[in-house]
Design a protein around this motif. Structure first.
Motif, short mmCIF file in Angstrom:
data_model
loop_
_atom_site.label_atom_id
_atom_site.label_comp_id
_atom_site.label_asym_id
_atom_site.label_seq_id
_atom_site.Cartn_x
_atom_site.Cartn_y
_atom_site.Cartn_z
N ASP B 192 -3.03 7.01 -6.01
CA ASP B 192 -3.90 8.17 -5.76
C ASP B 192 -4.08 9.10 -6.95
O ASP B 192 -5.15 9.69 -7.11
N GLY B 195 -7.26 8.16 -8.49
CA GLY B 195 -8.44 7.97 -7.65
C GLY B 195 -9.71 8.54 -8.27
O GLY B 195 -10.71 7.82 -8.44
N ALA B 196 -9.66 9.82 -8.63
CA ALA B 196 -10.86 10.47 -9.16
C ALA B 196 -11.28 9.84 -10.49
O ALA B 196 -12.45 9.48 -10.67
N TRP B 206 -12.05 3.50 -3.70
CA TRP B 206 -10.74 4.11 -3.88
C TRP B 206 -9.90 3.75 -2.65
O TRP B 206 -10.23 4.13 -1.53
N SER B 208 -6.86 4.49 -0.78
CA SER B 208 -6.09 5.73 -0.87
C SER B 208 -5.00 5.90 0.19
O SER B 208 -5.24 5.80 1.39
N CYS B 218 -9.90 13.47 0.65
CA CYS B 218 -10.18 12.30 -0.19
C CYS B 218 -11.66 11.91 -0.13
O CYS B 218 -12.22 11.45 -1.13
N ILE B 221 -13.50 14.11 -2.61
CA ILE B 221 -13.32 13.64 -3.98
C ILE B 221 -14.19 12.40 -4.23
O ILE B 221 -14.91 12.31 -5.23
N ASP B 234 -12.91 15.56 -10.45
CA ASP B 234 -11.71 15.85 -11.24
C ASP B 234 -11.02 17.14 -10.78
O ASP B 234 -9.81 17.19 -10.62
N SER B 237 -9.29 16.73 -7.51
CA SER B 237 -8.08 15.94 -7.68
C SER B 237 -7.00 16.73 -8.41
O SER B 237 -5.82 16.67 -8.04
N ASN B 238 -7.40 17.47 -9.43
CA ASN B 238 -6.42 18.23 -10.22
C ASN B 238 -5.70 19.31 -9.40
O ASN B 238 -4.55 19.65 -9.69
N TRP B 244 0.60 14.68 -6.77
CA TRP B 244 0.58 13.40 -7.52
C TRP B 244 1.89 13.19 -8.27
O TRP B 244 2.39 12.07 -8.38
#
Lengths: 295, 295
Positions: B192, B195-196, B206, B208, B218, B221, B234, B237-238, B244
């Motif tokens: 994961d 993923g992005a 993806w 996931s 998800c 994203i 991004d 996801s960030n 993560w």
């Protein structure tokens, strides 16, 4: 039980089932050689590829044809639940000991592995051998963890994955691990190329794949080493160097399975798919080296 | 079917059996979010820890509660014989596709893995996704082998284990693999944290783990990335970076299983022993980061 030469026989099979006749044939070769124990359903016995019912039947046959030699049964499975079932089956059928590796799909933590051994050991009435085989389990035991597990009730041996090739380094390795273990827990070397040096370096047992097919040869090596005739043990092992090279290159299981096919001791194939015995050039190469196995 | 965001739900269980009520609860979260597919009995679904009968029942429940979303069933097993049984069960129950990894105990050769896919693919009437996950299978696919397998009938996707973090390197990696594949075989990123960037780099899907518990997040994203809004993908996801980090440190399965326990979506424990969810400091740390999962 966890001293001397322990023979690991194949469980010959194909996609329709286990070849019981061939399995008994292999057992007879082993019992005739008066080995110190027989470890049935180890990696060489393709234990994790078989169903509980198939493992039950193989255990039953092994005990029935043991000729008074101690039978150790591999009880590894991905799930603790299944390990406990298999331990129960093995004990009910009269196995003298069990062998357990931390088989994994998801990589395991030290705590998970310790808990597995703790749960299983406390359910047992027979001795257990800890099976440390990172090539198949992908779990790395630290010596500290070995020591912690070895202190559990019923744990009586550790099957280690080889030793350094050089005798002084091998002695040092055995001494180092031994410092973590209770005095009643033996150390057995595995990885047949390291059998002689392992015993010469002070291991109590040799857990042998070749011993499952050529028990006489392996008993000679083990007897020499355990009687202090380390040079003789080395010489006998060194004669087999080309075979050890094949073990290291293709895996001992594929090599031994191929030899059993060549000798007509089993049908061809004898491994569970997706595993395949050697073919092409590797098979021809192996065939040319069979004479070194004649006494 | 093998495009967009595919959600991998847990199979909640304990030592006495599978928690069907909790499994259906997880499925409902996923179908409500209108994900592109649901991959049941993947690594996150602890497939290899379950019996054939348990996998049959889970497949049945998944198809029954799919709400029109394609159901992909993981059919991996150590033995080809069992993979074929599982493929048969999945198809009979109405699965739309299957997912197969080269699970191993004895390390497998390229030829063994190719033969496995060949046998299974030629038995199938539904599409197959090749599941490349070296962390659990310990098998390393070369791009050449991926190409050879992708040419088999019924193979329609490859689930790859992450991509480089940096977008240009990720694009290069996807392009490199794509050169070996027929045009009707998609590439799906997994892991994961990737993923992005994987979708931004041109992956079609993806696969996931978080999508099995937080499908809305998800899907956001994935939708952003697949619509070309790579910066938005991004950023979304960030925001989850601390999570993560936990995935990379403890394994996504343990982290997701622990969150499901904390949310009361499943009982505690929900993993098959020897696997354990997080405890102690790791569990507390995870608890403090749950607010980043609130929308």
């Amino acid at each position: 039980m966890f001293t001397g030469m322990s023979a690991f026989p194949l469980t010959p099979m194909n996609e329709t089932g286990v070849d019981e006749v061939a399995f008994i044939r292999l057992l007879k070769r082993i019992t005739s050689a008066k080995v110190n124990s027989i470890a049935v359903l180890g990696s060489t016995g393709s234990y994790v590829y078989l169903s509980r019912e198939e493992r039950f039947r193989i255990t039953q046959l092994a005990v029935e044809h043991s000729e008074g030699i101690p039978i150790v049964i591999g009880i590894s499975a991905l799930r603790t639940r299944d390990v406990l079932y298999l331990a129960d089956d093995a004990q009910k059928l009269g196995a003298h000991g069990v062998l357990l590796s931390p088989v994994s799909y998801q990589p395991l933590t030290d705590m998970e592995v310790y808990s597995l051994y703790d749960m299983v050991a406390s359910s047992l009435s027979v001795p257990l051998c800890v099976y440390d085989n990172p090539t198949t389990t992908h779990f790395q035991f630290s010596d500290e963890l070995h020591g912690k597990i070895a202190a559990l009730q019923q744990v009586r041996s550790i099957k280690i994955p080889g030793v350094p090739k050089e005798i002084d380094a091998a002695k040092e390795r055995v001494k180092q691990l031994r410092a973590y273990l209770p005095s009643d827990v033996t150390i057995g070397v595995s990885g047949d190329p390291y059998g002689a040096v392992g015993l010469n370096a002070g291991c109590d047992a040799w857990y042998s794949v070749l011993g499952g097919l050529y028990p006489e040869i392996c008993m000679k090596i083990a007897r020499a080493a355990l009687a202090g005739q380390s040079e003789l043990a080395d010489n006998l092992s060194n004669r087999l160097a080309p075979l050890w090279q094949m073990f290291l290159k293709y895996g001992s299981l594929r090599v031994i399975a191929t030899i059993a096919e060549m000798l007509g001791l089993t049908d061809t194939p004898n491994l569970p798919l997706p595993l395949q015995s050697l073919n092409g050039a590797a098979r021809l190469e192996l065939e040319t080296m069979l004479p070194i196995l004649d006494n």
